[in-house]
Design a protein around this motif. Structure first.
Motif, PDB file in Angstrom:
ATOM      1  N   HIS A   1       0.913   0.918  -6.266  1.00  0.00           N
ATOM      2  CA  HIS A   1      -0.366   0.736  -5.570  1.00  0.00           C
ATOM      3  C   HIS A   1      -1.126   2.053  -5.479  1.00  0.00           C
ATOM      4  CE1 HIS A   1      -3.254  -0.919  -2.693  1.00  0.00           C
ATOM      5  NE2 HIS A   1      -3.122   0.219  -2.046  1.00  0.00           N
ATOM      6  N   ARG A   2      -0.418   3.115  -5.143  1.00  0.00           N
ATOM      7  CA  ARG A   2      -1.082   4.420  -5.024  1.00  0.00           C
ATOM      8  C   ARG A   2      -1.728   4.831  -6.351  1.00  0.00           C
ATOM      9  NH1 ARG A   2       1.274   7.110  -0.583  1.00  0.00           N
ATOM     10  NH2 ARG A   2       0.928   5.664   1.144  1.00  0.00           N
TER      11      ARG A   2
ATOM     12  N   SER B   1       0.811  -1.214   0.000  1.00  0.00           N
ATOM     13  CA  SER B   1       0.000   0.000   0.000  1.00  0.00           C
ATOM     14  C   SER B   1       0.849   1.271   0.000  1.00  0.00           C
ATOM     15  CB  SER B   1      -0.929   0.014   1.217  1.00  0.00           C
ATOM     16  OG  SER B   1      -0.167   0.014   2.422  1.00  0.00           O
TER      17      SER B   1
END
Length: 633
Positions: A268-269, A263
């Motif tokens: 992922h962002r 995360s």
């Protein structure tokens, strides 16, 4: 060019040549199966997905379908090559790895279409030599050494200008930190160019850095840039920072990142950003247009040719829109971050290449190659070097470069230049005081203090937290094994002693089911021998999950309740070779929390003052014993 950086550049070129030669030999002399075993390749693989990436290049999702347990070097940002066993001599397709998650990775190939051979035979992917890292380091050295580069920090870090400290207007005292940790935080906040946090084993260096970064984030409009020379080290710092509710952005995914850390990554962002859905829709449309264009056969008329051209043009326009949207998301994520984290070379990543920061934290700076450190240093006004230059130095491939100074780190140099900028964390929370005693005396000027929680925390019923077992006169002779050494008799004795200790709690102390044990050797071949010996012991199954056997380097940053160290060297000439790197032994000895057992031949070891002093220390602390006492094993 500044002579300081000219020398660094010359040493780096020697290292690059040695590294490239080692890599070339390892690849050219091996087949796909051997490359897989050495960690250079995944083979065989399956292509699980295909898309059009940035710039119209082919983007693949790849899975390794066998041998998933093998450690590998395929990681984010590394150049790699897709190859096939279909026909010898066919050149592979080069590309770059975009992300790695478990046994799947995403790779962008430097082509807009997969060649026909990818539909035949077994496919694989292998590492290419990492030119980009060396290019980035060389560029950083050239930039720092350019007379036109005006940065006061350069003069400080090269020993030509003393660092400045400005007293805080209000004292900062963090209740959860001890006095030396609070002093380190204060020094970091007062520093205008440089502060050094010297953190011996178990002294809470990461805790101190997290507290300091929290303070820095509150006083700066820019994110803090944090780097460390290994993915494992920077990930640990990221994890600790995230637990304090800081918004951490991890640039460059390490191999096998845990789900709890995914995360924090930029990939992922981007994937959870509100605008990412639009990116997926656009990519799908671009792929559809390309597929339509590829349906046209080779022989077609002018109208078909124009239609094909228009379809490719539309796909290109959409891909450009995707790139622009990705750039917007990346900029948005960078702007919102409190801390941006990477490896030193990762700081050259295109997403932060042109950014500037107020403060740089270099964690584990005692293991960081100086040339790599200059990449992030040139982006900042202030540098915090944290680590322990009295533990493992950087790994250098070129003996010539290492001997000429490449192994000496920026932290080691600056700690020597500026004692006033250096704070020693003096309270350790890991070791029994008797285990701590010799490293404290030898490496840290007797300044370490064992915290009350560990001071007398040994194995219940055991009165010898530190033991040296002398094998002199036992006939345990070393044997050369390639470029390494083995000592079969010592390995057998250590194994017998280890299980004798574990299986006799009434005699040796009460052991719990969750006790952790580390078996360490300085020599790789001896580690292999020890693994065989330990796993073959009749009682191994009872303790298998609690015993780790490995080299000193592999245990760096770890700890175990009980540590056994086998020294291997035993010869009439008293040659200790590799053991002369006493910083490596500092690492080995300080892995132990409750009990340390060192096994070796005093007749050989005492030719070296360090080991002579250690054996004397063991005698003074009732920890010396002869191997002849253990005939019951």
């Amino acid at each position: 060019m500044n002579p300081y950086f000219k020398k660094q550049l010359e040493l780096l070129k020697l290292e690059r040549k040695a590294d490239e030669e080692t890599f070339r030999k390892s690849i050219e002399s091996t087949n796909a199966h051997q490359q897989r075993e050495a960690g250079f390749a995944w083979y065989p693989i399956a292509i699980r997905g295909q898309d059009t990436g940035r710039g119209g290049y082919v983007s693949l999702e790849i899975e390794r379908t066998t041998h998933q347990h093998l450690v590998h070097m395929l990681q984010t940002g590394r150049k790699a090559e897709l190859f096939s066993n279909y026909e010898s001599g066919i050149p592979g397709v080069k590309g770059i790895i975009q992300s790695v998650r478990g046994d799947r990775l995403n790779m962008t190939l430097f082509t807009d279409e997969l060649p026909d051979w990818t539909r035949h035979g077994k496919l694989g992917i292998r590492c290419l030599f990492d030119d980009d890292s060396y290019d980035a380091m060389e560029l950083a050295l050239k930039t720092a050494g350019n007379p036109d580069t005006k940065n006061p920090l350069i003069d400080v870090l090269t020993g030509n200008s003393r660092p400045v400290f400005r007293p805080l207007t209000a004292p900062v005292v963090i209740p959860d930190l001890n006095p030396s940790q609070n002093e380190a935080v204060r020094r970091i906040l007062e520093a205008q160019e440089l502060a050094i946090v010297h953190g011996p084993p178990g002294t809470g260096k990461t805790t101190t850095l997290v507290a300091a970064i929290q303070q820095l984030v509150r006083t700066s409009s820019k994110p803090v840039l944090a780097v460390a020379p290994s993915n494992a080290a920077i990930d640990l710092l990221c994890e600790r920072l995230a637990k304090q509710s800081l918004r951490v952005l991890r640039i460059g995914n390490p191999v096998r990142v845990g789900d709890d850390l995914q995360s924090l990554t930029l990939d992922h962002r981007i994937s959870v950003h509100p605008d990412y859905k639009r990116i997926k829709e656009l990519r799908k449309r671009a792929s559809e247009f390309r597929n339509m264009a590829h349906k046209y056969k080779r022989n077609f008329g002018a109208d078909e040719r124009e239609q094909r051209k228009a379809l490719f043009a539309e796909a290109g326009r959409i891909s450009h829109e995707v790139s622009s949207l990705e750039d917007f998301i990346i900029e948005d994520e960078l702007h919102r971050a409190d801390v941006i984290a990477a490896t030193p070379v990762g700081a050259y990543n295109y997403v932060i290449r042109d950014l500037s920061f107020d403060t740089l934290i270099i964690d584990e700076a005692g293991q960081a190659l100086e040339a790599a450190c200059w990449i992030p240093v040139l982006k900042v006004k202030k540098v915090i070097l944290a680590g322990d230059h009295l533990q493992l130095p950087p790994t250098i491939k070129s003996e010539e470069a290492a001997g000429a100074g490449l192994a000496r780190t920026l932290m080691e140099k600056c700690a020597g230049y500026y004692p006033e900028a250096t704070v020693l964390l003096d309270t350790q929370y890991r070791m029994h005081q008797r285990i701590m005693g010799f490293p404290s005396k030898t490496f840290y000027e007797n300044r370490l203090i064992a915290h009350e929680s560990v001071k007398e925390a040994g194995i219940p019923g055991d009165n010898a937290p530190l033991e040296y077992i002398d094998t002199a006169g036992c006939g345990f002779e070393e044997q050369a094994s390639g470029t390494s050494y083995i000592n079969p008799e010592e390995a057998a004795f250590l194994t017998s002693m280890l299980f004798g200790y574990l299986e006799n709690p009434g005699q040796r102390g009460m052991l719990t089911d969750d006790i952790s044990v580390g078996v360490i050797s300085p020599y790789k071949r001896q580690v292999e021998l020890l693994k065989e010996s330990v796993s073959a012991h009749p009682q191994y199954k009872s303790w298998a999950e609690q015993i780790s056997v490995n080299t000193i380097d592999a245990f760096q940053g770890q700890e175990r309740d009980i540590i056994f160290i086998g020294m291997v060297r035993s010869n009439p000439g008293g040659v200790t070779g590799f053991l002369n790197e006493t910083r490596r032994m500092n690492v080995a000895m300080t892995r132990a929390k409750k009990k340390l057992v060192v096994i070796g031949d005093s007749a050989t070891l005492t030719r070296q003052p360090f080991y002579d002093d250690f054996i004397s220390f063991a005698r003074e602390n009732d920890g010396y014993r002869s191997a002849w006492e253990f005939t019951d094993f």
